[in-house]
Design a protein around this motif. Structure first.
Motif, PDB file in Angstrom:
ATOM      1  N   VAL A  51       8.823  10.837  11.880  1.00 46.80           N
ATOM      2  CA  VAL A  51       7.692  12.005  11.031  1.00 46.80           C
ATOM      3  C   VAL A  51       6.420  11.166  10.476  1.00 46.80           C
ATOM      4  O   VAL A  51       5.202  11.526  10.828  1.00 46.80           O
ATOM      5  N   LEU A  52       6.946  10.299   9.808  1.00 45.02           N
ATOM      6  CA  LEU A  52       5.662   9.214   9.164  1.00 45.02           C
ATOM      7  C   LEU A  52       5.137   8.666   9.928  1.00 45.02           C
ATOM      8  O   LEU A  52       3.713   8.411   9.899  1.00 45.02           O
TER       9      LEU A  52
ATOM     10  N   GLY B 143       0.743  -1.266  -0.051  1.00 46.38           N
ATOM     11  CA  GLY B 143      -0.025  -0.062  -0.047  1.00 46.38           C
ATOM     12  C   GLY B 143       0.899   1.361   0.086  1.00 46.38           C
ATOM     13  O   GLY B 143       2.083   1.171  -0.152  1.00 46.38           O
ATOM     14  N   ASP B 144       0.187   2.157   0.027  1.00 54.55           N
ATOM     15  CA  ASP B 144       0.810   3.534   0.120  1.00 54.55           C
ATOM     16  C   ASP B 144       0.269   4.666   1.327  1.00 54.55           C
ATOM     17  O   ASP B 144       0.164   5.806   1.100  1.00 54.55           O
ATOM     18  N   SER B 145      -0.093   3.948   2.201  1.00 55.16           N
ATOM     19  CA  SER B 145      -0.492   4.700   3.414  1.00 55.16           C
ATOM     20  C   SER B 145       0.519   5.154   4.232  1.00 55.16           C
ATOM     21  O   SER B 145       1.771   4.998   3.908  1.00 55.16           O
ATOM     22  N   PRO B 146       0.166   6.279   5.060  1.00 51.68           N
ATOM     23  CA  PRO B 146       1.242   6.791   6.036  1.00 51.68           C
ATOM     24  C   PRO B 146       2.002   5.724   6.739  1.00 51.68           C
ATOM     25  O   PRO B 146       3.541   5.977   6.894  1.00 51.68           O
TER      26      PRO B 146
ATOM     27  N   ILE C 256      -0.409   8.044  13.155  1.00 49.33           N
ATOM     28  CA  ILE C 256      -0.990   7.999  14.475  1.00 49.33           C
ATOM     29  C   ILE C 256      -2.142   9.351  14.245  1.00 49.33           C
ATOM     30  O   ILE C 256      -3.208   9.171  14.651  1.00 49.33           O
ATOM     31  N   ASN C 257      -1.927  10.322  13.620  1.00 52.88           N
ATOM     32  CA  ASN C 257      -2.490  11.602  13.648  1.00 52.88           C
ATOM     33  C   ASN C 257      -3.783  11.170  12.757  1.00 52.88           C
ATOM     34  O   ASN C 257      -4.946  11.580  12.993  1.00 52.88           O
ATOM     35  N   SER C 258      -3.381  10.248  11.649  1.00 53.79           N
ATOM     36  CA  SER C 258      -4.507   9.856  10.592  1.00 53.79           C
ATOM     37  C   SER C 258      -5.489   9.010  11.053  1.00 53.79           C
ATOM     38  O   SER C 258      -6.429   8.378  10.268  1.00 53.79           O
ATOM     39  N   GLY C 259      -5.205   8.204  12.331  1.00 52.68           N
ATOM     40  CA  GLY C 259      -5.640   6.921  12.460  1.00 52.68           C
ATOM     41  C   GLY C 259      -5.381   5.607  11.592  1.00 52.68           C
ATOM     42  O   GLY C 259      -6.178   4.787  11.621  1.00 52.68           O
ATOM     43  N   ASP C 260      -4.168   5.609  11.339  1.00 46.10           N
ATOM     44  CA  ASP C 260      -3.816   4.480  10.204  1.00 46.10           C
ATOM     45  C   ASP C 260      -2.925   3.536  11.033  1.00 46.10           C
ATOM     46  O   ASP C 260      -1.872   4.038  11.517  1.00 46.10           O
TER      47      ASP C 260
ATOM     48  N   HIS D  98       8.565   1.944   5.243  1.00 45.52           N
ATOM     49  CA  HIS D  98       9.552   1.825   4.072  1.00 45.52           C
ATOM     50  C   HIS D  98      10.577   2.660   4.428  1.00 45.52           C
ATOM     51  O   HIS D  98      11.704   2.427   4.295  1.00 45.52           O
ATOM     52  N   ALA D  99      10.233   3.753   5.241  1.00 46.26           N
ATOM     53  CA  ALA D  99      11.502   4.592   5.535  1.00 46.26           C
ATOM     54  C   ALA D  99      12.480   4.156   6.663  1.00 46.26           C
ATOM     55  O   ALA D  99      13.713   4.185   6.705  1.00 46.26           O
ATOM     56  N   GLN D 100      11.607   3.290   7.655  1.00 45.02           N
ATOM     57  CA  GLN D 100      12.729   2.700   8.668  1.00 45.02           C
ATOM     58  C   GLN D 100      13.348   1.290   8.082  1.00 45.02           C
ATOM     59  O   GLN D 100      14.466   1.450   8.217  1.00 45.02           O
TER      60      GLN D 100
END
Length: 290
Positions: free
Chosen positions: A52-53, A30-33, A58-62, A39-41
């Motif tokens: 940051v991601l 997928g491409d969610s936050p 967390i902020n978007s509930g994902d 992926h960054a980790q």
């Protein structure tokens, strides 16, 4: 002649490579936050970017449960253990009940959390926090903002109260949450204070506090999740309360009720206060006397 490779074979080969990539690197699809944070980790190895991601997730509930736990791991890798503990303490209320034990493992031992929070509060009491300045720059949800000594004290007390709740020391948690609410009240700490009071069978005090949340009297009361938690706890609490007395339903005081009873007795027919069985015995005795 060389065999031509069909488009379907190319797509199949590409799909297998992508599957192998996700398996090897343990990166979700997928491409969610949250996916971008993983992926960054794990792939790019950009740990600061991953934090940051994870905040965005967390902020978007994902996948909040996983995002908070994974972010704590990354923070510890960057030698930011204290920040990891504080993040979990502050935002675990957004996570499911099933994830709480796992969060404790990521956060470290409860006793260690308590000692850490006490040390930070001691620095504030001694005037040594923020390098003597009235505010400091803090980070939350991947954003920077200014926080005052007052706000920081209330936040640390709230985290300390939560730690005491994990130890089932509800009396100490109540004391700490009350202090936090006196300094900088909010809906989340009010709910936890109400829960502490319920655990100690202080139902009427808990009801008063939870009703204040539902009335919108506290910052954060407009948050739907916070209101839902308060409503659920209040419903559970009301099932524990004794049924109200008639005077409670009418809103009358005891002295008024007594006066009303005297008035009714004066107006009503004179009746013996003896039990019916004694009335029958008295009547039978009168018959014998005749």
């Amino acid at each position: 002649m060389m065999e031509e490779t069909s488009p379907s074979n190319n797509r199949s080969s590409k799909g297998k490579k992508e599957d192998l990539f996700h398996v090897l690197h343990k990166v979700p699809y997928g491409d969610s936050p949250y996916v971008r944070a993983k992926h960054a980790q794990l792939v790019v190895k950009d740990l600061e970017g991953a934090i940051v991601l994870f905040w965005k997730a967390i902020n978007s509930g994902d996948k909040v449960d996983s995002a908070l736990k994974d972010m704590a791991v990354v923070m510890k890798q960057l030698d930011r253990s204290e920040e990891a503990i504080e993040a979990i303490s502050s935002f675990r209320c957004l996570c499911s009940k099933q994830s709480q034990e796992s969060l404790d493992n990521k956060c470290g031992k409860i006793d260690e959390q308590i000692e850490l929070l006490k040390r930070k509060l001691k620095l504030i009491y001694q005037g040594e926090a923020f390098n003597g300045k009235p505010t400091k720059t803090a980070r939350s949800h991947g954003k920077k903002f200014q926080v005052s000594i007052k706000q920081e004290t209330s936040r640390l007390l709230g985290n300390l109260g939560w730690a005491y709740m994990q130890k089932r020391n509800y009396m100490m948690a109540e004391v700490v949450y009350r202090k936090a609410q006196m300094i900088d009240p909010d809906c989340n700490k009010a709910y936890n204070l109400g829960l502490c009071l319920v655990k100690q069978a202080k139902f009427e005090e808990a009801q008063f506090i939870l009703e204040a949340v539902l009335k919108g009297n506290l910052p954060g009361s407009d948050d739907s999740k916070s209101r839902k938690r308060a409503q659920d706890l209040l419903k559970e609490l009301r099932s524990m309360l004794p049924p109200p007395q008639l005077s409670d339903l009418l809103g009358l005081d005891d002295e008024f009720i007594k006066g009303l009873e005297r008035l009714v007795n004066e107006w009503g027919p004179i009746r013996s206060k003896r039990l019916p069985i004694f009335e029958e015995i008295s009547s039978f005795r009168d018959q014998l006397a005749c």
